[in-house]
Write a protein that holds these residues in place. Structure first.
Motif, short mmCIF file in Angstrom:
data_model
loop_
_atom_site.label_atom_id
_atom_site.label_comp_id
_atom_site.label_asym_id
_atom_site.label_seq_id
_atom_site.Cartn_x
_atom_site.Cartn_y
_atom_site.Cartn_z
N THR A 26 45.95 37.20 30.51
CA THR A 26 44.86 37.74 29.71
C THR A 26 43.64 36.81 29.65
OG1 THR A 26 46.74 38.15 28.29
CG2 THR A 26 44.65 39.21 27.68
N GLY A 27 42.59 37.29 30.20
CA GLY A 27 41.32 36.56 30.11
C GLY A 27 41.19 35.40 31.07
N ARG A 29 40.77 33.21 34.45
CA ARG A 29 39.94 33.58 35.60
C ARG A 29 40.45 32.93 36.87
NH1 ARG A 29 33.81 33.74 34.45
NH2 ARG A 29 34.07 35.39 35.98
N HIS A 52 44.96 41.12 38.90
CA HIS A 52 44.20 41.98 37.99
C HIS A 52 45.15 42.82 37.12
CE1 HIS A 52 40.57 43.94 36.69
NE2 HIS A 52 41.09 45.12 36.94
N TYR A 56 44.39 39.10 34.82
CA TYR A 56 43.45 38.06 35.25
C TYR A 56 42.12 38.68 35.62
CZ TYR A 56 47.25 34.70 35.54
OH TYR A 56 48.30 33.87 35.23
N GLU A 57 41.07 37.86 35.49
CA GLU A 57 39.75 38.32 35.94
C GLU A 57 39.29 37.47 37.10
OE1 GLU A 57 37.11 38.34 32.57
OE2 GLU A 57 38.58 39.58 31.49
N ARG A 58 38.41 38.05 37.91
CA ARG A 58 37.93 37.33 39.08
C ARG A 58 36.83 36.33 38.69
NH1 ARG A 58 36.55 40.27 44.34
NH2 ARG A 58 36.38 42.05 42.98
#
Ligand code: 5AD
Ligand code: SF4
Length: 462
Positions: A26-27, A29, A52, A56-58
């Protein structure tokens, strides 16, 4: 060839493997840096898709990232040297940010395995068939446990994973994984495992989704697309090409890589029949000497190779061709080298990827030694490059006065008042930006060529 079975997770990580991982990231990167072939570009999008799904974020740079993954290539020694250099560099970041997780993915992970994990900077090592486990391994590393997953699979195709693509107009779509060819110089069958194909309807569904979300061009990817086989639907690569061309009739369809032994007449005829299949073929020849081709286990002769070229030109006289060449393979004589140059003069390629032979541990040729001295390999490579540049410049000179349909890709890097795009035949075309007509990225425009170099065509909009 048996599958390689090396589950080296420790018991703690193994128990995590059974837990749900959808919220582990979560959150957080993640930055994925990709080296090597287009298959790796496509795989990186799969890894980002998997991460994702886990929250996860890119990230767009190492500086912004909590997790840095290098998707690596092992095909030649210099590709691996680059990664070692990058890892030394990443060590500086890690010293400043101890919670940063650094992973090595891809062919080099598969080849070097635990040797990579022994480096302080590396937290996780994941081979090409274990990307579903990346979230679990990253979570373990965040808890202080290094992790490795390098098992190869006979079935994994990531069919159900939605790749996280970078926005754009052009998409990579892998249609198969692995390679069964075992060319004697090549590490790929060892790092990517056995050949397996995705299902035809799932591929054409993906193409339709891509068209609906704004993509204008796709490249179907496989180490040897001509051995694509979907048993359930009794389909080969020619069937897939036809089904793709029909599923997305306005999409430009490209593919790579072809194999001279396996490329069928039907594939060539399908290309000729459908306007939206681009008239460009990447057909590696590797060497112009039958003796060397045999040693390389390429399974074709120069005669067979030239027969494919003849068929291609009979069906599509304007089809562009590119190739791969290796200089200085073991026992290569001056005569063999001249045969390579002769083949290039005969075929006249629009483009070529040219390499000096690099021995790879584990391959059959490795055991035969590396008897062509580096300076000879290099000199032969220089000759191959010089000849190719000369031929490409002549071919492109012949483009002057012709008009190409160009898919607009965006401003050219050198000069923002000029835009660039690619022709159906995969040539880079530069043309002036035109505010009046107001075309945008993804449009097809007609450009008349008025100038050229060995690498680029320049022209005016018509
Ligand atoms: N040394 C040099 N070039 C290689 N290639 C594959 N293995 C090697 C090697 N050991 C080249 C081949 C192949 C391309 C992807 O890389 O030309 O087609
Ligand atoms: Fe390597 Fe040959 Fe397979 Fe290409 S066809 S990936 S060169 S083994």
């Amino acid at each position: 060839m048996p599958t390689i079975d090396l589950p080296v997770l420790d018991p703690q990580q193994a128990s995590q493997a059974e837990a749900p991982f959808h919220s582990t990231g979560t959150g957080r990167r993640v930055y994925v840096e990709t080296y090597g072939c287009q298959m790796n570009v496509s795989d990186s999008e799969i890894v980002l898709g998997v991460l994702h799904q886990s929250g996860y974020e890119r990230a767009d740079s190492v500086e912004e990232a909590d997790v840095v993954l290098l998707n690596t290539c092992a095909i030649r020694d210099n590709a691996e040297k680059k990664i070692h250099e990058r890892l030394r560099h990443l060590n500086f970041f890690k010293k400043k940010r101890e919670d940063m997780v650094i992973g090595v993915l891809g062919c080099m992970a598969e080849r070097l395995r635990k040797d990579l994990l022994d480096k302080d900077v590396v937290d996780i090592v994941v081979g090409p068939d274990e990307y579903r486990r990346v979230p679990e391994l990253v979570a373990g590393a965040q808890g202080g446990d290094k992790g490795i997953a390098v098992k190869l699979s006979r079935v994994e195709t990531y069919d159900d994973i939605e790749p996280l693509r970078t926005e754009g107009i052009s998409a990579w779509v892998s249609i198969m994984r692995g390679c069964d060819k075992f060319c004697t110089y090549c590490v790929v069958p060892f790092t990517r495992g056995r050949e397996r194909s995705r299902s035809l309807p799932l591929i054409t569904d993906e193409l339709k989704r891509l068209w609906d979300t704004g993509f204008k061009e796709v490249t179907l990817l496989g180490q040897n697309v001509d051995s694509y086989r979907d048993e359930d639907n009794n389909a080969d690569f020619a069937d897939l090409l036809i089904a793709s061309a029909r599923a997305v009739p306005n999409m430009r369809i490209r593919y790579t890589t072809s194999h001279p032994q396996d490329m069928s007449d039907r594939v060539i005829e399908a290309m000729g029949e459908y306007d939206n299949i681009c008239k460009y073929i990447h057909l590696p020849f590797q060497s112009g000497s039958d003796r060397i081709l045999e040693l390389m286990n390429r399974t074709y002769t120069v005669e067979r190779y030239l027969d494919r070229i003849r068929k291609i030109r009979e069906v599509m006289p304007d089809c562009a061709l590119s190739t791969d060449v290796i200089t200085g393979f073991c026992t290569e004589t001056e005569e063999d080298h001249q045969a390579t140059l002769d083949l290039m003069r005969t075929v006249r390629y629009d483009g070529a990827y040219m390499f000096a032979y690099s021995p790879r541990d584990n391959t059959k040729a490795y055991k035969w030694g590396d008897d062509v001295p580096d300076e000879v390999k290099k000199r032969r490579l220089d000759e191959v490059i010089a000849l190719q540049n000369e031929i490409a410049a002549e071919i492109n000179q012949g483009e002057i006065g012709r008009t190409h349909e160009v898919l607009v890709e965006g401003p050219s890097k050198r000069n923002a008042s000029e835009w660039k795009g690619r022709s159906d035949t995969n040539k880079t075309v530069i043309f002036p930006h035109d505010d009046v007509r107001g075309y945008v990225v993804g449009d097809l425009v007609k450009v008349r060529i008025d100038r050229s170099t060995s690498a680029t065509l320049f022209g005016e909009l018509v």
